[in-house]
Design a protein around this motif. Structure first.
Motif, PDB file in Angstrom:
ATOM      1  N   VAL A  87       0.771  -1.066   0.017  1.00 53.22           N
ATOM      2  CA  VAL A  87      -0.014  -0.125   0.015  1.00 53.22           C
ATOM      3  C   VAL A  87       0.718   1.354  -0.051  1.00 53.22           C
ATOM      4  N   PHE A  88       0.464   2.037  -0.895  1.00 56.41           N
ATOM      5  CA  PHE A  88       1.104   3.615  -0.603  1.00 56.41           C
ATOM      6  C   PHE A  88      -0.055   4.591  -0.657  1.00 56.41           C
ATOM      7  N   ASP A  89       0.095   5.831  -0.163  1.00 58.93           N
ATOM      8  CA  ASP A  89      -0.731   6.861  -0.187  1.00 58.93           C
ATOM      9  C   ASP A  89      -0.650   7.973  -1.430  1.00 58.93           C
ATOM     10  N   VAL A  90      -1.782   7.598  -2.197  1.00 57.68           N
ATOM     11  CA  VAL A  90      -1.391   8.829  -3.559  1.00 57.68           C
ATOM     12  C   VAL A  90      -1.351  10.204  -3.231  1.00 57.68           C
ATOM     13  N   SER A  91      -1.424  10.620  -2.169  1.00 62.55           N
ATOM     14  CA  SER A  91      -1.203  12.143  -1.542  1.00 62.55           C
ATOM     15  C   SER A  91       0.088  12.118  -0.973  1.00 62.55           C
ATOM     16  N   SER A  92       1.004  11.155  -0.963  1.00 62.57           N
ATOM     17  CA  SER A  92       2.223  11.393  -0.286  1.00 62.57           C
ATOM     18  C   SER A  92       3.082  10.529  -1.152  1.00 62.57           C
ATOM     19  N   TYR A  93       3.953  11.309  -1.987  1.00 62.74           N
ATOM     20  CA  TYR A  93       5.189  10.818  -2.886  1.00 62.74           C
ATOM     21  C   TYR A  93       6.029   9.811  -2.301  1.00 62.74           C
ATOM     22  N   SER A  94       6.518  10.456  -1.214  1.00 66.77           N
ATOM     23  CA  SER A  94       7.653   9.707  -0.348  1.00 66.77           C
ATOM     24  C   SER A  94       7.003   8.030   0.001  1.00 66.77           C
ATOM     25  N   THR A  95       5.618   7.799   0.246  1.00 63.64           N
ATOM     26  CA  THR A  95       5.196   6.456   0.557  1.00 63.64           C
ATOM     27  C   THR A  95       5.231   5.713  -0.709  1.00 63.64           C
TER      28      THR A  95
END
Ligand SMILES: Nc1nc2c(ncn2[C@@H]2O[C@H](COP(=O)(O)OP(=O)(O)OP(=O)(O)O)[C@@H](O)[C@H]2O)c(=O)[nH]1
Length: 205
Positions: A87-95
């Protein structure tokens, strides 16, 4: 009923802290969302029965802590898992940038070399998106994983993520054991990824 269960599958949810791993699991298992979801310490574990292509399977889902200091016993999380949701967060490039590290960890600790991987871009309900769908799809294609966009908050894509992952696992020879192999249906739904021309990745929402 348990005698109808084709197999039990071990699924991992991994990714950076705060991307919404526990929230996706809560949405999937209890159809619920907590805006103040607390962080996971160590590992959380839930089971859920799911019917995919006419096969009833039981999922044992391991939700791991994203924060390094809460990650203990890492190798045992990974042991014998047939599927992994990254999972990554589409509002956080670093994730998103950290997905490479999570894929490496999976390669290091996974005991099944054909484990099915799905990347989930979560929080698509937010306005300040930092990762485009195209960027994520290109990454998924490069790493031969499935890709889906989701929101644990609105439910969008959550059920499909688990269904598509299970569908792919059932279609992968040697990845799981059947207790009742006469009853397997592998070509149930025409809409699934690999029957629609997407061999190793697909945008599903
Ligand atoms: N807007 C929005 N917020 C979300 C979504 N999913 C999770 N959140 C919020 O993001 C925060 C972190 O969610 P968690 O589910 O705890 O994240 P996690 O990846 O399990 O974090 P760790 O346990 O630290 O690894 C919480 O405040 C959630 O309510 C989503 O789809 N949309």
């Amino acid at each position: 009923m348990d005698e109808d269960i084709l197999t039990t599958l071990k699924i991992l949810i991994i990714g950076e802290s705060g991307v919404g791993k526990s929230s996706l699991l809560l949405r999937f298992t209890d159809d619920n969302f907590d805006p103040e979801q607390t962080l996971t310490i160590g590992v959380d574990f839930k089971t859920k029965k799911l019917s995919v292509d006419g096969n009833n399977v039981k999922l044992a889902i391991w939700d791991t802590a994203g924060q390094e200091r809460f990650r203990t016993l890492t190798p045992s999380y990974y042991r014998d898992a047939q599927g992994a949701i990254l999972v990554f967060d589409v509002s956080s490039y670093s994730t998103f940038a950290k997905l490479e590290t999570w894929l490496n960890e999976l390669d290091t600790y996974s005991t099944k070399n054909n484990i099915v991987k799905m990347i989930v871009g979560n929080k698509i309900d937010v306005d300040n998106r930092e990762v485009t769908r195209e960027q994520a799809m290109a990454f998924a294609r490069r790493h031969q994983t499935l890709y889906i966009e989701a929101s644990a908050k609105t439910k969008h894509g959550v059920q499909s993520a688990f269904e598509e992952l299970v569908h792919k696992i059932i279609q992968t020879p040697g990845l799981w054991e059947s207790y009742n192999s006469d009853n397997i249906h592998v070509n149930g739904n025409k809409n699934h990824a690999d029957q629609s021309g997407c061999a190793s990745y697909c945008s599903l929402t």
